[in-house]
Design a protein around this motif. Sequence first.
Motif, PDB file in Angstrom:
ATOM      1  N   VAL A  80      60.258 109.632  91.701  1.00 18.20           N
ATOM      2  CA  VAL A  80      58.929 110.033  90.912  1.00 18.20           C
ATOM      3  C   VAL A  80      58.197 108.973  90.056  1.00 18.20           C
ATOM      4  CG1 VAL A  80      59.596 112.514  90.963  1.00 18.20           C
ATOM      5  CG2 VAL A  80      60.453 111.204  88.885  1.00 18.20           C
ATOM      6  N   GLY A  81      58.889 107.826  90.137  1.00 20.14           N
ATOM      7  CA  GLY A  81      58.242 106.556  89.513  1.00 20.14           C
ATOM      8  C   GLY A  81      58.829 106.297  88.185  1.00 20.14           C
ATOM      9  N   ILE A  82      59.866 106.785  87.955  1.00 20.99           N
ATOM     10  CA  ILE A  82      60.673 106.479  86.481  1.00 20.99           C
ATOM     11  C   ILE A  82      61.612 105.412  86.796  1.00 20.99           C
ATOM     12  CG2 ILE A  82      62.041 107.174  84.682  1.00 20.99           C
ATOM     13  CD1 ILE A  82      60.948 110.073  85.068  1.00 20.99           C
ATOM     14  N   PRO A  83      61.498 103.992  86.640  1.00 22.83           N
ATOM     15  CA  PRO A  83      62.551 103.011  86.810  1.00 22.83           C
ATOM     16  C   PRO A  83      63.729 103.309  86.022  1.00 22.83           C
ATOM     17  CG  PRO A  83      60.786 102.062  85.239  1.00 22.83           C
ATOM     18  CD  PRO A  83      60.418 103.446  85.719  1.00 22.83           C
ATOM     19  N   SER A  84      64.847 103.359  87.032  1.00 20.87           N
ATOM     20  CA  SER A  84      66.163 103.692  86.584  1.00 20.87           C
ATOM     21  C   SER A  84      67.415 103.019  87.379  1.00 20.87           C
ATOM     22  CB  SER A  84      66.605 105.144  86.527  1.00 20.87           C
ATOM     23  OG  SER A  84      65.291 105.752  85.955  1.00 20.87           O
ATOM     24  N   THR A  85      68.435 102.977  86.899  1.00 19.07           N
ATOM     25  CA  THR A  85      69.506 102.470  87.615  1.00 19.07           C
ATOM     26  C   THR A  85      71.058 102.707  87.155  1.00 19.07           C
ATOM     27  OG1 THR A  85      70.211 100.256  88.804  1.00 19.07           O
ATOM     28  CG2 THR A  85      70.026 100.143  86.517  1.00 19.07           C
ATOM     29  N   PHE A  86      71.873 102.509  87.899  1.00 24.14           N
ATOM     30  CA  PHE A  86      73.354 102.765  87.526  1.00 24.14           C
ATOM     31  C   PHE A  86      74.371 101.409  87.687  1.00 24.14           C
ATOM     32  CE2 PHE A  86      72.975 104.036  92.115  1.00 24.14           C
ATOM     33  CZ  PHE A  86      74.033 103.268  92.453  1.00 24.14           C
ATOM     34  N   ILE A  87      75.376 101.629  87.021  1.00 34.28           N
ATOM     35  CA  ILE A  87      76.371 100.525  87.214  1.00 34.28           C
ATOM     36  C   ILE A  87      77.756 101.168  87.326  1.00 34.28           C
ATOM     37  CG2 ILE A  87      77.563  98.637  86.101  1.00 34.28           C
ATOM     38  CD1 ILE A  87      74.778  97.750  84.987  1.00 34.28           C
ATOM     39  N   ASN A  88      78.342 101.098  88.432  1.00 36.54           N
ATOM     40  CA  ASN A  88      79.860 101.702  88.469  1.00 36.54           C
ATOM     41  C   ASN A  88      80.511 100.991  89.633  1.00 36.54           C
ATOM     42  OD1 ASN A  88      78.813 102.774  91.277  1.00 36.54           O
ATOM     43  ND2 ASN A  88      77.933 104.406  90.136  1.00 36.54           N
ATOM     44  N   SER A  89      81.671 101.413  90.038  1.00 36.79           N
ATOM     45  CA  SER A  89      82.609 100.898  90.918  1.00 36.79           C
ATOM     46  C   SER A  89      82.064 100.594  92.477  1.00 36.79           C
ATOM     47  CB  SER A  89      84.011 101.314  90.774  1.00 36.79           C
ATOM     48  OG  SER A  89      83.833 102.868  91.356  1.00 36.79           O
ATOM     49  N   LEU A  91      79.340  98.917  92.993  1.00 36.29           N
ATOM     50  CA  LEU A  91      78.690  97.813  93.048  1.00 36.29           C
ATOM     51  C   LEU A  91      79.326  96.607  93.128  1.00 36.29           C
ATOM     52  CD1 LEU A  91      75.738  98.907  90.751  1.00 36.29           C
ATOM     53  CD2 LEU A  91      75.745  98.969  93.093  1.00 36.29           C
ATOM     54  N   SER A  92      79.088  95.461  93.809  1.00 38.65           N
ATOM     55  CA  SER A  92      79.558  94.186  93.477  1.00 38.65           C
ATOM     56  C   SER A  92      79.172  93.650  92.339  1.00 38.65           C
ATOM     57  CB  SER A  92      79.117  93.358  94.713  1.00 38.65           C
ATOM     58  OG  SER A  92      77.839  92.927  94.573  1.00 38.65           O
ATOM     59  N   SER A  93      80.159  92.752  92.032  1.00 41.24           N
ATOM     60  CA  SER A  93      79.920  91.867  90.517  1.00 41.24           C
ATOM     61  C   SER A  93      78.479  91.451  90.671  1.00 41.24           C
ATOM     62  CB  SER A  93      81.035  90.986  90.239  1.00 41.24           C
ATOM     63  OG  SER A  93      80.957  89.903  91.602  1.00 41.24           O
ATOM     64  N   ASN A  94      78.021  90.665  91.674  1.00 44.50           N
ATOM     65  CA  ASN A  94      76.636  90.135  91.742  1.00 44.50           C
ATOM     66  C   ASN A  94      75.669  91.227  91.668  1.00 44.50           C
ATOM     67  OD1 ASN A  94      77.594  87.454  92.317  1.00 44.50           O
ATOM     68  ND2 ASN A  94      77.256  87.647  94.308  1.00 44.50           N
ATOM     69  N   GLU A  95      75.402  92.301  92.020  1.00 51.07           N
ATOM     70  CA  GLU A  95      74.880  93.436  91.860  1.00 51.07           C
ATOM     71  C   GLU A  95      74.705  93.716  90.627  1.00 51.07           C
ATOM     72  OE1 GLU A  95      74.627  96.079  96.217  1.00 51.07           O
ATOM     73  OE2 GLU A  95      76.591  95.968  95.142  1.00 51.07           O
ATOM     74  N   ILE A  96      75.941  93.853  90.031  1.00 48.09           N
ATOM     75  CA  ILE A  96      76.048  94.359  88.290  1.00 48.09           C
ATOM     76  C   ILE A  96      75.224  93.328  87.578  1.00 48.09           C
ATOM     77  CG2 ILE A  96      77.825  94.764  86.425  1.00 48.09           C
ATOM     78  CD1 ILE A  96      79.642  95.917  88.785  1.00 48.09           C
ATOM     79  N   TYR A 101      70.751  92.090  84.068  1.00 50.53           N
ATOM     80  CA  TYR A 101      69.810  91.012  83.782  1.00 50.53           C
ATOM     81  C   TYR A 101      68.505  91.802  83.693  1.00 50.53           C
ATOM     82  CZ  TYR A 101      66.658  86.934  83.860  1.00 50.53           C
ATOM     83  OH  TYR A 101      65.650  85.979  83.621  1.00 50.53           O
ATOM     84  N   GLN A 102      68.159  92.786  84.721  1.00 49.77           N
ATOM     85  CA  GLN A 102      66.990  93.392  84.779  1.00 49.77           C
ATOM     86  C   GLN A 102      66.705  94.337  83.653  1.00 49.77           C
ATOM     87  OE1 GLN A 102      67.199  94.914  88.806  1.00 49.77           O
ATOM     88  NE2 GLN A 102      65.740  93.153  89.517  1.00 49.77           N
ATOM     89  N   ALA A 103      67.919  95.015  83.220  1.00 50.63           N
ATOM     90  CA  ALA A 103      67.816  95.976  82.154  1.00 50.63           C
ATOM     91  C   ALA A 103      67.522  94.865  80.784  1.00 50.63           C
ATOM     92  CB  ALA A 103      69.299  96.627  81.932  1.00 50.63           C
ATOM     93  N   TYR A 104      68.206  93.991  80.619  1.00 53.84           N
ATOM     94  CA  TYR A 104      67.851  93.062  79.439  1.00 53.84           C
ATOM     95  C   TYR A 104      66.530  92.793  79.484  1.00 53.84           C
ATOM     96  CZ  TYR A 104      68.007  89.085  76.406  1.00 53.84           C
ATOM     97  OH  TYR A 104      68.017  88.086  75.618  1.00 53.84           O
ATOM     98  N   LEU A 105      65.728  92.472  80.546  1.00 51.42           N
ATOM     99  CA  LEU A 105      64.333  92.290  80.459  1.00 51.42           C
ATOM    100  C   LEU A 105      63.515  93.450  80.257  1.00 51.42           C
ATOM    101  CD1 LEU A 105      64.225  89.869  83.528  1.00 51.42           C
ATOM    102  CD2 LEU A 105      64.353  89.137  81.091  1.00 51.42           C
ATOM    103  N   GLY A 106      64.217  94.654  80.107  1.00 57.71           N
ATOM    104  CA  GLY A 106      63.307  95.919  79.989  1.00 57.71           C
ATOM    105  C   GLY A 106      62.649  96.368  81.235  1.00 57.71           C
ATOM    106  N   GLU A 107      63.222  96.211  82.577  1.00 56.00           N
ATOM    107  CA  GLU A 107      62.719  96.623  83.799  1.00 56.00           C
ATOM    108  C   GLU A 107      63.146  98.174  83.846  1.00 56.00           C
ATOM    109  OE1 GLU A 107      62.878  94.031  86.660  1.00 56.00           O
ATOM    110  OE2 GLU A 107      62.529  92.358  85.901  1.00 56.00           O
ATOM    111  N   TYR A 108      64.153  98.716  83.168  1.00 56.35           N
ATOM    112  CA  TYR A 108      64.556 100.196  83.415  1.00 56.35           C
ATOM    113  C   TYR A 108      64.364 101.065  82.178  1.00 56.35           C
ATOM    114  CZ  TYR A 108      66.947  98.064  87.255  1.00 56.35           C
ATOM    115  OH  TYR A 108      67.516  97.211  88.292  1.00 56.35           O
ATOM    116  N   ARG A 109      63.850 102.062  82.323  1.00 56.28           N
ATOM    117  CA  ARG A 109      63.801 103.178  81.183  1.00 56.28           C
ATOM    118  C   ARG A 109      65.218 103.770  80.788  1.00 56.28           C
ATOM    119  NH1 ARG A 109      60.330 101.874  78.470  1.00 56.28           N
ATOM    120  NH2 ARG A 109      60.555 103.558  77.192  1.00 56.28           N
ATOM    121  N   LEU A 110      66.195 103.996  81.946  1.00 53.90           N
ATOM    122  CA  LEU A 110      67.515 104.422  81.836  1.00 53.90           C
ATOM    123  C   LEU A 110      68.356 103.766  82.367  1.00 53.90           C
ATOM    124  CD1 LEU A 110      65.223 107.413  82.414  1.00 53.90           C
ATOM    125  CD2 LEU A 110      67.227 108.383  81.587  1.00 53.90           C
TER     126      LEU A 110
END
Length: 716
Positions: A80-89, A91-96, A101-110
């Motif tokens: 629905v257009g709300i930028p969000s992501t998750f981090i869990n087991s 994902l690979s270390s590169n994906e994490i 990094y994208q979260a640090y740049l403010g690209e996600y709301r949650l």
Amino acid sequence: MLEQCNILLKKYFGFDEFRKGQEAAVNSVLNKKDAFVIMPTGGGKSLCYQIPALVQEGITLVISPLIALMKDQVDSLNSVGIPSTFINSTLSSNEIDERLYQAYLGEYRLLYVSPERLESHGFCSRLLGMHVSMIAVDEAHCVSQWGHDFRLSYRQIPDFINKLPQRPVVMALTATATEQVKEDIINLLGLNNPELVITGFDRKNLKFAVVNGVEKKDYIKKYVNENKGSAGIIYAATRKETESIYKLLAHEGVRVGMYHAGLRDEERSRIQEAFIYDDIDIMVATNAFGMGIDKSNVRYVIHHNMPKNMEAYYQEAGRAGRDGEDSECILLFSPGDVQTQKYFIDEADIPQERKALEYQKLQRMVDYCHVSTCLRKFILEYFGERVEEENCGNCSVCCDDRELQDITIEAQKIISCVYRAKERFGKTIIIDVLKGSKNKKIFENKLDQISTYGIMASSDRDFINLITNKLCADGYLRVTEEHYPVLKLTQKSIDVLKNNEKIYMKVEKVKSHVNVDNELFNLLKNLRKDISTKVGLPPYIILHDSTLKEIASKLPESTEALKKIKGFGEKKVDLYGEKVVDLVLNYMAEKGITSKSDSETTSINEKKSRGQTKEEKIKSYMVTYNLYTQGLSLKEIAEERGLSIATVEGHIFQCFEEGLKINLDDLIPKEFEDLILNVIKEFGKVEKLKPIKEALPEEVGYTSIKAVLYKYKYAG
């Protein structure tokens, strides 16, 4: 700011207003105050932190123990257009690294993370550099050792919060918590004078039932067959039972899957995905399945075995009806369930103090299975909610208006047969003896020579089976599990044989869940499935069943009209609106249905009839006529067929004109009969009915006028 939240609620989620408790929780966050939210499963907890995340600066960190739920919610938010992501087991270390990094740049709301992540100093240090405006702790009961799903990693949350440069607002959320667990959550998470948002534990759309004394697998098979096409979950206590039920239903041709901890991870993921995407209807599983599964259109949850405690039961049962539609939660109880759960407690590697608590909780679960008062009241009071009403009107106890049937004589025959067969045989052979079967084994064991042979020959086999199961469930007989199940007597069975005790029973019946028998609804489900496959999202994330039902009822003919449908926000109108409207318009054209504006009260079934051939109409009339001849009232027929009473009257009158036997008085409102007759007389020769109709009260229909004409020989 709250006004802005209401706009966002409609824009992204398609809701005109907040549900109970949501606005108070959102307000708390906006006022920078901690919150403790207790809402039942399906009550809308996630919106309490998702909406504030859209209006606050910085990122909202959601701590959740459920990997499946993380993915579900992130997929739903992104759709629905709300930028969000998750981090869990998963994902690979590169994906994490990339997501952080994208979260640090403010690209996600949650950002969703598991509590175990907070045990990593490296991970926490990377979060400390972000502007965390809010922390939402989901499944907050996990922090308490007295909760039903204690996880030690939850104890790391307060330390992490204290390390942040600026303490964010903290919101704790749960669906199940006793008074002791509530206090633990507030204290252990370090909530600062939190706003308590407790909407109650009740789920009014769920019907609770406990069924005793039935052959469980027969019950399940029958129920599933009577509710084909409905999504359901069947829980079993062990892998062996899970596999047995799965094979039973698969043999019946049911679209069924199986889930337990013994399967490979890939297999569990595959079958879980099939259930989420509606590729299968039923999941048979141990309690390893379901945590975080946000599938909204589960119409029933059946427990083949009694769970270990009320918290586990209410959470698992609560996976039904998350969309607010009527759903059923059925618990099939037998005494053996208690022993199974005691074994699990004995084998658990937990302190003795904890075991003592688990035994107490198990006893309360057993009490629930035998309680003779309202089941809903029992559940709610267990969680500390005061309930004044004694009858909820929506559980198997409160809705059970059948009279008790004295089955003492039948019970004596069955017990006597077990005794005279010298307690050497199982249920099947005993029933064969009672029925007077010619089975070879009967003659080999000379069971045709005992006095109870054929003593219940005229009784239905299923009825004998039902009573036998009840006798076992209530301790009048016991079942051994040596080489094969054998029926044995108990002291209670002797009391029955000596007429020292009477036995009564209410015969349990499988009640079919009311499915939407609607062609348009099914077409909409097919469209949703096509969209789901193309975009790679579960069907219930695309559109809920309740939304499809409202579309089928209101027939929106434009994307503007779609915006008035609950659950159709702007984004979804943009994505799917034209396809839905095209389908509705094509359906209306095919069925000869005129614009909805011509009659706000005309049902879909009545509209469909406009496009029917004469043969189809007569067939429909005959269905109504058959119900009429069975003695059903016009109101009962209308409810059974989904028609208005006026349409039912019309069907019956058509059958009268076809020469079928009808009592015309049934179609004439008694308070208006003389008035109708006098008006007809005033018109003299009757050529058109419309002038007569206009001279009468609105309550008088054309069918009533025609019935009076025929009754008093004015017609023809």
